[in-house]
Design a protein around this motif. Structure first.
Motif, PDB file in Angstrom:
ATOM      1  N   LEU A   1       0.669  -1.183   0.075  1.00 35.53           N
ATOM      2  CA  LEU A   1      -0.007   0.097   0.000  1.00 35.53           C
ATOM      3  C   LEU A   1       0.850   1.332   0.080  1.00 35.53           C
ATOM      4  O   LEU A   1       1.828   1.252   0.708  1.00 35.53           O
ATOM      5  CB  LEU A   1      -1.031  -0.040   1.318  1.00 35.53           C
ATOM      6  CG  LEU A   1      -2.003  -1.099   1.350  1.00 35.53           C
ATOM      7  CD1 LEU A   1      -2.602  -0.797   2.636  1.00 35.53           C
ATOM      8  CD2 LEU A   1      -2.800  -1.571   0.269  1.00 35.53           C
ATOM      9  N   SER A   2       0.310   2.183  -0.925  1.00 41.12           N
ATOM     10  CA  SER A   2       1.093   3.729  -0.796  1.00 41.12           C
ATOM     11  C   SER A   2       1.091   4.001   0.667  1.00 41.12           C
ATOM     12  O   SER A   2       0.344   3.891   1.401  1.00 41.12           O
ATOM     13  CB  SER A   2       0.502   4.651  -1.738  1.00 41.12           C
ATOM     14  OG  SER A   2       0.740   4.182  -3.066  1.00 41.12           O
ATOM     15  N   PRO A   3       2.039   4.791   1.033  1.00 42.07           N
ATOM     16  CA  PRO A   3       2.275   5.445   2.295  1.00 42.07           C
ATOM     17  C   PRO A   3       0.960   6.370   2.741  1.00 42.07           C
ATOM     18  O   PRO A   3       0.656   6.468   3.856  1.00 42.07           O
ATOM     19  CB  PRO A   3       3.463   6.163   2.301  1.00 42.07           C
ATOM     20  CG  PRO A   3       4.386   5.574   1.269  1.00 42.07           C
ATOM     21  CD  PRO A   3       3.428   5.236   0.445  1.00 42.07           C
ATOM     22  N   GLY A   4       0.430   6.906   1.780  1.00 45.17           N
ATOM     23  CA  GLY A   4      -0.814   7.881   2.147  1.00 45.17           C
ATOM     24  C   GLY A   4      -2.032   7.120   1.971  1.00 45.17           C
ATOM     25  O   GLY A   4      -3.090   7.625   2.565  1.00 45.17           O
ATOM     26  N   LEU A   5      -2.098   5.568   1.972  1.00 45.81           N
ATOM     27  CA  LEU A   5      -3.312   4.999   2.304  1.00 45.81           C
ATOM     28  C   LEU A   5      -3.177   4.186   3.762  1.00 45.81           C
ATOM     29  O   LEU A   5      -2.240   3.630   4.105  1.00 45.81           O
ATOM     30  CB  LEU A   5      -3.394   3.803   1.330  1.00 45.81           C
ATOM     31  CG  LEU A   5      -3.714   4.301  -0.267  1.00 45.81           C
ATOM     32  CD1 LEU A   5      -3.685   3.024  -0.925  1.00 45.81           C
ATOM     33  CD2 LEU A   5      -5.080   4.968  -0.337  1.00 45.81           C
ATOM     34  N   THR A   6      -4.487   4.326   4.302  1.00 43.79           N
ATOM     35  CA  THR A   6      -4.580   3.827   5.567  1.00 43.79           C
ATOM     36  C   THR A   6      -5.510   2.528   5.748  1.00 43.79           C
ATOM     37  O   THR A   6      -6.507   2.500   4.781  1.00 43.79           O
ATOM     38  CB  THR A   6      -5.112   4.657   6.738  1.00 43.79           C
ATOM     39  OG1 THR A   6      -6.359   5.339   6.216  1.00 43.79           O
ATOM     40  CG2 THR A   6      -3.964   5.742   6.881  1.00 43.79           C
ATOM     41  N   LYS A   7      -5.355   1.451   6.248  1.00 47.49           N
ATOM     42  CA  LYS A   7      -6.133   0.369   6.099  1.00 47.49           C
ATOM     43  C   LYS A   7      -6.747  -0.114   7.247  1.00 47.49           C
ATOM     44  O   LYS A   7      -6.375   0.413   8.569  1.00 47.49           O
ATOM     45  CB  LYS A   7      -5.342  -0.941   5.838  1.00 47.49           C
ATOM     46  CG  LYS A   7      -4.213  -1.390   6.614  1.00 47.49           C
ATOM     47  CD  LYS A   7      -3.483  -2.529   6.123  1.00 47.49           C
ATOM     48  CE  LYS A   7      -2.385  -2.760   7.171  1.00 47.49           C
ATOM     49  NZ  LYS A   7      -1.304  -2.065   7.390  1.00 47.49           N
TER      50      LYS A   7
ATOM     51  N   VAL B   1     -10.939  -2.526   3.424  1.00 47.95           N
ATOM     52  CA  VAL B   1     -11.182  -1.199   3.182  1.00 47.95           C
ATOM     53  C   VAL B   1      -9.918  -0.239   3.487  1.00 47.95           C
ATOM     54  O   VAL B   1      -9.203  -0.328   4.462  1.00 47.95           O
ATOM     55  CB  VAL B   1     -12.328  -0.521   4.298  1.00 47.95           C
ATOM     56  CG1 VAL B   1     -12.513   0.692   4.135  1.00 47.95           C
ATOM     57  CG2 VAL B   1     -13.510  -1.631   4.044  1.00 47.95           C
ATOM     58  N   VAL B   2      -9.811   0.577   2.518  1.00 50.28           N
ATOM     59  CA  VAL B   2      -8.741   1.480   2.576  1.00 50.28           C
ATOM     60  C   VAL B   2      -9.011   3.037   2.696  1.00 50.28           C
ATOM     61  O   VAL B   2     -10.202   3.180   1.953  1.00 50.28           O
ATOM     62  CB  VAL B   2      -7.344   1.367   1.382  1.00 50.28           C
ATOM     63  CG1 VAL B   2      -6.869  -0.082   1.561  1.00 50.28           C
ATOM     64  CG2 VAL B   2      -7.793   1.443   0.004  1.00 50.28           C
ATOM     65  N   ARG B   3      -8.310   4.053   3.044  1.00 56.90           N
ATOM     66  CA  ARG B   3      -8.634   5.413   3.050  1.00 56.90           C
ATOM     67  C   ARG B   3      -7.625   6.234   2.597  1.00 56.90           C
ATOM     68  O   ARG B   3      -6.448   5.793   2.919  1.00 56.90           O
ATOM     69  CB  ARG B   3      -9.159   6.070   4.574  1.00 56.90           C
ATOM     70  CG  ARG B   3     -10.533   5.270   4.781  1.00 56.90           C
ATOM     71  CD  ARG B   3     -10.912   5.932   6.287  1.00 56.90           C
ATOM     72  NE  ARG B   3     -12.071   5.322   6.688  1.00 56.90           N
ATOM     73  CZ  ARG B   3     -13.525   5.859   6.653  1.00 56.90           C
ATOM     74  NH1 ARG B   3     -13.258   6.877   5.847  1.00 56.90           N
ATOM     75  NH2 ARG B   3     -14.479   5.363   7.059  1.00 56.90           N
ATOM     76  N   GLY B   4      -7.598   7.111   1.813  1.00 62.79           N
ATOM     77  CA  GLY B   4      -6.683   8.076   1.260  1.00 62.79           C
ATOM     78  C   GLY B   4      -6.452   9.294   2.358  1.00 62.79           C
ATOM     79  O   GLY B   4      -7.282   9.828   2.447  1.00 62.79           O
ATOM     80  N   ALA B   5      -5.337   9.045   2.969  1.00 61.71           N
ATOM     81  CA  ALA B   5      -4.957  10.135   4.198  1.00 61.71           C
ATOM     82  C   ALA B   5      -4.609  11.575   3.543  1.00 61.71           C
ATOM     83  O   ALA B   5      -4.797  12.752   4.285  1.00 61.71           O
ATOM     84  CB  ALA B   5      -3.890   9.806   5.097  1.00 61.71           C
ATOM     85  N   VAL B   6      -3.943  11.388   2.467  1.00 62.69           N
ATOM     86  CA  VAL B   6      -3.621  12.720   1.869  1.00 62.69           C
ATOM     87  C   VAL B   6      -3.869  12.777   0.160  1.00 62.69           C
ATOM     88  O   VAL B   6      -4.188  11.417  -0.366  1.00 62.69           O
ATOM     89  CB  VAL B   6      -1.951  12.955   1.828  1.00 62.69           C
ATOM     90  CG1 VAL B   6      -1.430  13.198   3.115  1.00 62.69           C
ATOM     91  CG2 VAL B   6      -1.291  11.754   1.320  1.00 62.69           C
TER      92      VAL B   6
ATOM     93  N   THR C   1      -1.367   3.648  -4.886  1.00 60.14           N
ATOM     94  CA  THR C   1      -1.491   2.332  -5.479  1.00 60.14           C
ATOM     95  C   THR C   1      -1.669   1.331  -4.518  1.00 60.14           C
ATOM     96  O   THR C   1      -1.101   1.382  -3.255  1.00 60.14           O
ATOM     97  CB  THR C   1      -0.129   2.161  -6.107  1.00 60.14           C
ATOM     98  OG1 THR C   1       0.850   2.214  -5.534  1.00 60.14           O
ATOM     99  CG2 THR C   1       0.123   3.129  -7.385  1.00 60.14           C
ATOM    100  N   VAL C   2      -2.332   0.387  -4.772  1.00 57.85           N
ATOM    101  CA  VAL C   2      -2.534  -0.723  -4.069  1.00 57.85           C
ATOM    102  C   VAL C   2      -1.709  -2.024  -4.856  1.00 57.85           C
ATOM    103  O   VAL C   2      -2.442  -2.470  -5.972  1.00 57.85           O
ATOM    104  CB  VAL C   2      -4.016  -1.339  -3.884  1.00 57.85           C
ATOM    105  CG1 VAL C   2      -4.138  -2.527  -2.948  1.00 57.85           C
ATOM    106  CG2 VAL C   2      -4.746   0.126  -3.154  1.00 57.85           C
ATOM    107  N   GLY C   3      -0.709  -2.313  -4.514  1.00 57.51           N
ATOM    108  CA  GLY C   3       0.086  -3.141  -5.267  1.00 57.51           C
ATOM    109  C   GLY C   3       1.482  -2.627  -5.384  1.00 57.51           C
ATOM    110  O   GLY C   3       1.722  -1.557  -5.147  1.00 57.51           O
ATOM    111  N   PRO C   4       2.516  -3.446  -5.919  1.00 53.30           N
ATOM    112  CA  PRO C   4       2.571  -4.808  -6.333  1.00 53.30           C
ATOM    113  C   PRO C   4       2.074  -5.749  -5.045  1.00 53.30           C
ATOM    114  O   PRO C   4       2.208  -5.455  -3.889  1.00 53.30           O
ATOM    115  CB  PRO C   4       3.724  -5.093  -7.082  1.00 53.30           C
ATOM    116  CG  PRO C   4       4.620  -4.162  -6.281  1.00 53.30           C
ATOM    117  CD  PRO C   4       3.919  -2.990  -6.053  1.00 53.30           C
ATOM    118  N   LEU C   5       1.856  -7.258  -5.584  1.00 50.93           N
ATOM    119  CA  LEU C   5       1.442  -8.043  -4.655  1.00 50.93           C
ATOM    120  C   LEU C   5       2.798  -9.002  -3.997  1.00 50.93           C
ATOM    121  O   LEU C   5       3.535  -9.361  -4.979  1.00 50.93           O
ATOM    122  CB  LEU C   5       0.427  -9.083  -5.150  1.00 50.93           C
ATOM    123  CG  LEU C   5      -0.739  -8.489  -5.797  1.00 50.93           C
ATOM    124  CD1 LEU C   5      -1.609  -9.699  -6.352  1.00 50.93           C
ATOM    125  CD2 LEU C   5      -1.655  -7.860  -4.457  1.00 50.93           C
TER     126      LEU C   5
END
Length: 520
Positions: free
Chosen positions: A96-102, A123-128, A133-137
């Motif tokens: 997960l990108s640093p700006g996404l919270t799960k 569920v994820v939220r965009g903090a900024v 991006t969600v990935g790579p796996l």
């Protein structure tokens, strides 16, 4: 492929058995050690062959929404399908990108030994505001005995565009009056090649025949030529403040979120006209980004990425809170000190006003002033400086604006009134309105400078609530922020001059009261 602890224990036992068999001439120990080593080698070969089947596994990651507002949630679906049962467990988790919270549980899919498909939702939220991006796996697996393990990455990723606070709720204007103008062509008030009609004049020998206006010629009876306003290239330095005070606000309605949208719109305008754009960001301890002006696709893309990823900084050094009402120039301060001649207070304050050098040194230590000084040093004459900040330190903003005007520079200042962003502002409207009037006086003091236009940036509904506190049925009419309908309202001051903004300034300001048109 890597060996786990069990492998090294087993390999150590095999080595010890072989050593005992050789030293003690014990055939049983020797055979047992060699047999254990061969068995481990066989397990390694089998695991290596089995890992080749992992690439045949189908995997997918998808988001329910590709565009989000800041702090808005979206559901991400993760699915793993194997063409046949695997001989080991498979653990799949997305980066997960640093700006996404799960939310808990973690976004992980575990495909057990013998299973063929598994799926999970999280569920994820965009903090900024950013392009997240969600990935790579990341795929981790090990053999059933726990001797070997491996991890690979799959390139599957989904992009989520986290947008700043909705632009239709953002007011950009002056004194409660929203701007209705769009970013237009950069007029120079000179005839030449361009898109905007400038004048129709009579044909003169030597004029290009392709520029003859045949309709005007037929109407006037003589050949006439249509001139177009010459286009200009505007070199611009964008200075964005993201110090700790810019994090104040309600949920996604922070000062930084509002100014972020203005900055992104300005980048889009510069890209449309291929204007050289420089980006400078200001943290509590100084310059955090310093890109000199350039006109390239990479420059505009990098500017958007940096602006979307800005978060309020935390100062490393302790500093005192600035006095927002202090907008004295050094000359006025020395004049005030002179009036105190002979008093104990003068003895204390006098040394501070004996020369301007100390004042200049203190200004150079302030982050915004220092950043504007750097940006101005990299600009040509008659260039633009766009300052996006708040009114926390008004002295610094005032002096930075004066500095940006040097060498014929033109300045746009976008300010967020702190009182509108305070969490309890709507519970004390009388006080909030008085503070807003004080802010408006400061904004107008900036706008009265030559080649300077200053505008306020605030959530429409909150600013409207503050201004509506002074509605009077017998007062003058004014336009409500974010609308074209007028209502009766008390003006900020009956004797205050109208905010100064030239036609060229207004053409440089894009309408920010509608949906953002960033087309990256």
């Amino acid at each position: 492929m890597r060996g786990n602890r069990r492998l090294w224990v087993a390999a150590t036992v095999a080595g010890v058995l072989v050593a005992l068999g050789v030293l003690a001439v014990n055939p049983v120990s020797l055979i047992a050690g060699i047999g254990l080593g061969l068995w481990l080698l066989t397990q390694q070969i089998a695991f290596h062959r089995a890992t080749g089947t992992v690439t045949d596994v189908d995997r997918s990651v998808a988001s329910a929404r590709s565009r989000l507002g800041v702090d808005e949630p979206t559901v991400v679906h993760l699915q793993v399908d194997a063409p046949k049962a695997l001989p080991f467990d498979l653990r799949v988790s997305p980066h997960l990108s640093p700006g996404l919270t799960k939310r808990i549980p973690d976004p992980v899919v575990t495909l057990g030994s013998g299973d063929r498909d598994e799926r999970a939702e999280f569920v994820v939220r965009g903090a900024v505001a950013e392009r997240a991006t969600v990935g790579p796996l990341a795929v981790a697996f090990r053999d059933a005995g726990g001797f070997f393990a491996d991890e690979i990455q799959w390139g599957d990723a989904v992009t989520i565009d986290v947008q700043p606070y909705a632009s239709q709720s953002l007011h950009v204007g002056a004194g409660g009056e929203p701007l209705i103008t769009l970013y237009g062509e950069h007029g120079t008030d000179r005839a030449g090649s361009g898109l905007e009609p400038y004048e129709v004049r009579e044909y003169a020998p030597g004029d290009n025949l392709s520029r003859i206006d045949w309709k005007a010629t037929a109407r006037l009876g003589h050949p006439h030529v249509r001139e177009y306003e010459q286009m200009a290239v505007n070199e611009t330095a964008l200075v964005v403040d993201h110090r700790a005070t810019m994090g104040r606000g309600i949920q996604a309605r922070t000062k930084l979120d509002s100014l972020r949208e203005v900055a992104l719109s300005y980048v889009g305008s510069a890209e449309r006209f291929n204007d050289p754009l420089g980006l400078y960001t200001v943290g509590d301890d100084g310059v955090t980004t310093g890109r000199p002006p350039a006109a390239s696709v990479q420059q505009y893309s990098d500017a958007r990425r940096v602006i979307r990823g800005l978060v309020p900084t935390t100062p490393k050094t302790k500093s005192t809170e600035s006095d927002r009402s202090n907008t004295f120039s050094p000359g006025r301060a020395r004049e005030l000190a002179a009036r105190l001649d002979g008093t104990p207070l003068e003895a204390t304050l006098g040394p501070y006003f004996e020369s301007r050098d100390g004042y200049v040194r203190r200004l150079d230590a302030r982050p915004l002033f220092r950043t504007v000084k750097l940006a101005r040093s990299r600009l040509r004459a008659n260039s633009w400086t766009v300052i996006l900040t708040d009114d926390t330190d008004r002295t610094e903003v005032y002096e930075a604006t004066k500095l940006a005007r040097r060498n014929g520079g033109k300045v746009l200042v976008f300010l967020t009134p702190s009182t509108v962003y305070e969490p309890g502002a709507l519970d004390r409207l009388d006080e909030a309105y008085r503070e807003y009037r004080d802010f408006e006086e400061f904004r107008q003091s900036l706008a009265r400078m030559d080649r300077v236009s200053a505008f306020e940036v605030a959530p429409t509904d909150r600013l409207e609530a503050v201004l509506r506190r002074r509605i009077r049925t017998d007062d003058v009419r004014y336009r409500r922020p974010g609308t074209t309908r007028t209502t009766t309202a008390r003006p900020l001051s009956r004797d205050e001059p109208e905010p100064k903004a030239t036609a060229s300034d207004l053409r440089r300001v894009r309408q920010l009261t509608r949906e953002d048109t960033d087309d990256e």
